[in-house]
Design a protein around this motif. Structure first.
Motif, mmCIF file in Angstrom:
data_model
loop_
_atom_site.group_PDB
_atom_site.id
_atom_site.type_symbol
_atom_site.label_atom_id
_atom_site.label_comp_id
_atom_site.label_asym_id
_atom_site.label_seq_id
_atom_site.Cartn_x
_atom_site.Cartn_y
_atom_site.Cartn_z
ATOM 1 N N UNK A 193 -12.095 -2.092 2.782
ATOM 2 C CA UNK A 193 -12.761 -1.557 3.974
ATOM 3 C C UNK A 193 -11.832 -0.719 4.843
ATOM 4 N N UNK A 194 -10.530 -0.694 4.519
ATOM 5 C CA UNK A 194 -9.586 0.145 5.263
ATOM 6 C C UNK A 194 -8.339 0.362 4.416
ATOM 7 N N UNK A 195 -7.660 1.462 4.652
ATOM 8 C CA UNK A 195 -6.452 1.775 3.893
ATOM 9 C C UNK A 195 -5.655 2.844 4.617
ATOM 10 N N UNK A 196 -4.342 2.652 4.661
ATOM 11 C CA UNK A 196 -3.428 3.648 5.201
ATOM 12 C C UNK A 196 -3.313 4.789 4.188
ATOM 13 N N UNK A 197 -3.326 6.039 4.586
ATOM 14 C CA UNK A 197 -3.224 6.569 5.958
ATOM 15 C C UNK A 197 -4.580 6.940 6.563
ATOM 16 N N UNK A 198 -5.662 6.531 5.916
ATOM 17 C CA UNK A 198 -6.982 7.009 6.331
ATOM 18 C C UNK A 198 -7.530 6.261 7.552
ATOM 19 N N UNK A 199 -7.423 4.943 7.545
ATOM 20 C CA UNK A 199 -7.947 4.143 8.651
ATOM 21 C C UNK A 199 -7.247 2.784 8.619
ATOM 22 N N UNK A 200 -7.021 2.217 9.819
ATOM 23 C CA UNK A 200 -6.270 0.970 9.879
ATOM 24 C C UNK A 200 -6.616 0.172 11.124
ATOM 25 N N UNK A 201 -6.764 -1.161 10.915
ATOM 26 C CA UNK A 201 -6.835 -2.094 12.039
ATOM 27 C C UNK A 201 -5.840 -3.239 11.861
ATOM 28 N N UNK A 202 -5.375 -3.473 10.624
ATOM 29 C CA UNK A 202 -4.473 -4.589 10.377
ATOM 30 C C UNK A 202 -3.714 -4.449 9.075
ATOM 31 N N UNK A 203 -3.188 -5.589 8.610
ATOM 32 C CA UNK A 203 -2.343 -5.587 7.419
ATOM 33 C C UNK A 203 -3.068 -5.208 6.144
ATOM 34 N N UNK A 204 -4.395 -5.433 6.075
ATOM 35 C CA UNK A 204 -5.155 -5.048 4.888
ATOM 36 C C UNK A 204 -4.985 -3.561 4.584
ATOM 37 N N UNK A 205 -4.969 -2.739 5.623
ATOM 38 C CA UNK A 205 -4.823 -1.297 5.426
ATOM 39 C C UNK A 205 -3.474 -0.958 4.800
ATOM 40 N N UNK A 206 -2.414 -1.645 5.209
ATOM 41 C CA UNK A 206 -1.089 -1.403 4.626
ATOM 42 C C UNK A 206 -1.064 -1.772 3.148
ATOM 43 N N UNK A 207 -1.701 -2.892 2.819
ATOM 44 C CA UNK A 207 -1.751 -3.332 1.419
ATOM 45 C C UNK A 207 -2.555 -2.337 0.588
ATOM 46 N N UNK A 208 -3.746 -1.982 1.079
ATOM 47 C CA UNK A 208 -4.619 -1.085 0.328
ATOM 48 C C UNK A 208 -4.038 0.316 0.197
ATOM 49 N N UNK A 209 -3.180 0.700 1.121
ATOM 50 C CA UNK A 209 -2.562 2.013 1.023
ATOM 51 C C UNK A 209 -1.352 2.053 0.121
ATOM 52 N N UNK A 210 -0.751 0.890 -0.163
ATOM 53 C CA UNK A 210 0.492 0.852 -0.933
ATOM 54 C C UNK A 210 0.328 0.304 -2.348
ATOM 55 N N UNK A 211 -0.540 -0.689 -2.516
ATOM 56 C CA UNK A 211 -0.675 -1.315 -3.835
ATOM 57 C C UNK A 211 -1.259 -0.379 -4.895
ATOM 58 N N UNK A 212 -2.363 0.339 -4.642
ATOM 59 C CA UNK A 212 -2.894 1.220 -5.688
ATOM 60 C C UNK A 212 -1.893 2.253 -6.211
ATOM 61 N N UNK A 213 -1.127 2.973 -5.353
ATOM 62 C CA UNK A 213 -0.109 3.878 -5.909
ATOM 63 C C UNK A 213 0.943 3.148 -6.738
ATOM 64 N N UNK A 214 1.287 1.912 -6.338
ATOM 65 C CA UNK A 214 2.262 1.138 -7.118
ATOM 66 C C UNK A 214 1.689 0.763 -8.483
ATOM 67 N N UNK A 215 0.404 0.442 -8.550
ATOM 68 C CA UNK A 215 -0.247 0.154 -9.836
ATOM 69 C C UNK A 215 -0.269 1.401 -10.708
ATOM 70 N N UNK A 216 -0.557 2.551 -10.093
ATOM 71 C CA UNK A 216 -0.575 3.813 -10.838
ATOM 72 C C UNK A 216 0.811 4.143 -11.385
ATOM 73 N N UNK A 217 1.839 3.834 -10.597
ATOM 74 C CA UNK A 217 3.214 4.088 -11.041
ATOM 75 C C UNK A 217 3.587 3.243 -12.251
ATOM 76 N N UNK A 218 2.911 2.100 -12.421
ATOM 77 C CA UNK A 218 3.170 1.230 -13.569
ATOM 78 C C UNK A 218 2.380 1.641 -14.803
ATOM 79 N N UNK A 219 1.548 2.689 -14.673
ATOM 80 C CA UNK A 219 0.828 3.207 -15.839
ATOM 81 C C UNK A 219 -0.663 2.932 -15.852
ATOM 82 N N UNK A 220 -1.200 2.256 -14.841
ATOM 83 C CA UNK A 220 -2.633 1.978 -14.796
ATOM 84 C C UNK A 220 -3.390 3.190 -14.247
#
Length: 587
Positions: free
Chosen positions: A8-35
């Motif tokens: 429901x939120x992700x950095x850098x698009x929209x943020x209210x709490x820690x969920x946005x930081x996770x959603x903004x950082x984890x997907x690129x890290x998964x992509x970097x691993x080949x997914x």
């Protein structure tokens, strides 16, 4: 592996709490691993205003939610190796804030329904949909519900991450069919009902293929009534699919040696810049510019589970110490009023800003000396990681991710990366604050070593991404990481294949044995020559016969060789007839 990350939120698009930081950082890290990764989130007003010119319109469709038949637009954006999808419906999402509306249940019910019904319009059909908190909790439920009628949904596995179990998405029973469009059977079997209400998070925990908490300690805490907010029995029931994966932070974004958001850059090797940041923070907040006085800071939502009751109880005791106190955040009115009043009592030594300001928060991380997090419950916490990254030593209560990331200072062996206490008690918190201030004032060398150990911690997402990929592999039955393809062997001719079948199996093991035998025979011959010189000529003749015998298979047992050496007369008798037979054949 194809992964769709629903949030429901992700950095850098929209943020209210820690969920946005996770959603903004984890997907690129998964992509970097080949997914292969895509993220889907609502097209909020804030996103449209800031990134509207970068969005690409894909298509639109209509989504049915109970009796509603609503428009849903699909926009996309490529960034950091990830495709970001935005679901558009102005009635639900074109609003100033992300949450806090009376119809939030309907808004995120539509969002979850749209995720499932719009899958066919995405660039790939996901193997895993990773859901987060109650806002996307209906996705695993809708997949199960639609999978009864459409086979294509049965192949999709789901993972649910619980960032904070306190927020469960609870609504009245009338919403089951009228709002969410689900059959009464979901209530009759107890899947989505708890205490007479519809509980979206409970339904998602039971329906998801894997459930994970955002730290190993929090995963264990969720089995206890004190932390689970009445869902402890459901968590225990699903223990077989429960994981605990510690969140990370963007190590490049939070790098004091390169961060342009702070006054002066610095590193663990050269901390001079931190003194400049401290002075700048004191000027910014109207504190006395005292380089030798430690700044104790807190950046947090002002709500009860953050441990604010403890601070209120002993605030005057804290202010008796040689310390300056800084608090940034907003939340419950009672806490806002208390801290605003306290700041007036300690002018020049205490500063409070009842707001959330990204620039000011970074100035606090960089300029403070100590960072306070006395949380009653803290699923993971990112603030303590960011603070350590900037050399601000944390003081935490041992709860959730705080326990997993902060290790208490031990003076006797000069170890640890922060200060911690176990009991939820204001006296215990005050004790470790005094200990930290005393170390800062009386033993600056030890405090500097402690600060450097904190800065050296690895909180990158690469570690967490690997753990998530293992979870995805477990539920899909895939192997991860994918093994590299074996190198192709050179083409073999028919003649070479025939030769390999006949010669290789026999000669390969026998090549080593004859060498050893030859060595043993040579040694034996030398010994025999030394002991019986008169038999030298006979031995030479036998050697000649052995040379002729090379055509026979080399794979002879050591026992036969020994017999041949020890009983030469018997060997001659065996060889004699054989030789005569060959001569007869030759004639």
């Amino acid at each position: 592996m194809k992964i769709l990350y629903a949030t429901s939120e992700a950095v850098p698009f929209c943020k209210t709490g820690g969920l946005a930081d996770v959603a903004g950082s984890l997907p690129p890290a998964l992509a970097a691993e080949g997914a292969e990764v895509a993220v889907v989130l609502p097209l909020y007003q804030k996103v449209r205003e800031k990134f509207g010119d970068q969005l690409h319109f894909e298509c639109y469709d209509f989504v049915d939610l109970a009796w509603r038949h609503s428009y849903c637009g699909l926009f996309s954006l490529e960034r950091d190796g990830v495709t970001w999808y935005f679901l558009d419906n102005e009635q639900y999402f074109n609003r100033p804030d992300l949450y806090g509306y009376m119809d939030d249940g309907e808004r995120f019910g539509f969002f979850s329904r749209a995720i499932v019904r719009m899958l066919g319009h995405l660039k790939f059909w996901p193997e895993v949909i990773h859901c987060n908190d109650w806002q996307t909790a209906l996705v695993p439920i809708y997949l199960k519900d639609d999978g009864v009628r459409e086979d294509r949904f049965r192949s999709i596995k789901t993972t649910l991450t619980i960032h904070n179990i306190e927020y469960q998405g609870r609504y009245g029973m009338e919403t089951l069919g009228n709002l969410f469009g689900l059959n009464q059977g979901w209530a009759n079997d107890g899947t989505i009902v708890m205490d007479g209400d519809v509980n979206l998070l409970k339904g998602a925990i039971l329906c998801a293929d894997a459930v994970n908490a955002v730290s190993p300690t929090y995963a264990n805490e969720l089995k206890m009534a004190y932390y689970a907010h009445r869902l402890e029995n459901i968590i225990r029931q699903c223990d077989y699919k429960l994981y605990g994966v510690l969140n990370g932070i963007d190590m490049k974004l939070y790098d004091p040696s390169a961060d342009q958001r702070i006054t002066a850059r610095y590193s663990a090797e050269d901390m001079s810049g931190k003194a400049e940041d401290k002075a700048a923070l004191q000027r910014m907040l109207g504190l006395r510019e005292e380089a030798g006085t430690p700044i104790l800071a807190m950046v947090s939502r002002l709500v009860s589970h953050k441990g604010l009751d403890l601070i209120c109880e002993v605030l005057h005791d804290i202010m008796e110490l040689p310390v300056q106190l800084v608090i940034l955040g907003k939340g419950d009115q009672r806490y806002e009023e208390f801290f605003y009043w306290a700041a007036q009592q300690y002018s020049g030594r205490m500063a409070v800003r009842l707001d959330y300001n990204e620039a000011l928060s970074m100035a606090i991380y960089a300029g403070a000396d100590l960072f306070l997090m006395p949380s009653k419950s803290e699923p993971c916490g990112l603030s303590q990681m960011i603070a350590m990254r900037y050399g601000t030593v944390p003081i935490v209560r041992e709860a959730g991710g705080l326990k997993d990331t902060v290790h208490a200072y031990e003076a006797w062996r000069d170890a640890g990366n922060g200060f911690s206490f176990t009991n939820y008690a204001s006296g215990d918190m005050l004790y470790v604050i005094r200990e930290a201030v005393q170390l800062y004032k009386e033993n600056p060398d030890a405090f500097d070593r402690l600060r450097k150990r904190a800065m050296a911690g690895d909180f990158s997402w690469a570690r967490s991404a690997k753990e998530y990929l293992r979870i995805y592999a477990n539920i899909t039955g895939q192997t991860w990481p994918v093994p590299a393809p074996a190198a192709e062997e050179p083409a073999v001719t028919a003649f070479a294949e025939e030769k390999a079948e006949v010669a290789v199996p026999e000669e390969a093991p026998a090549e080593e044995k004859p060498k050893k035998k030859t060595v043993r025979r040579t040694a034996a011959k030398k010994a025999e020559k030394a002991e019986k010189p008169e038999k030298a000529e006979k031995k030479a003749g036998k050697a000649e016969k052995k040379t002729v015998k090379k055509a026979t298979p080399k794979k002879e047992s050591a026992k036969k060789d020994t017999e041949q050496k020890e009983t030469p007369k018997k060997e001659t008798k065996k060889k004699g007839p054989a030789k005569s037979k060959k001569e007869d054949q030759a004639e």
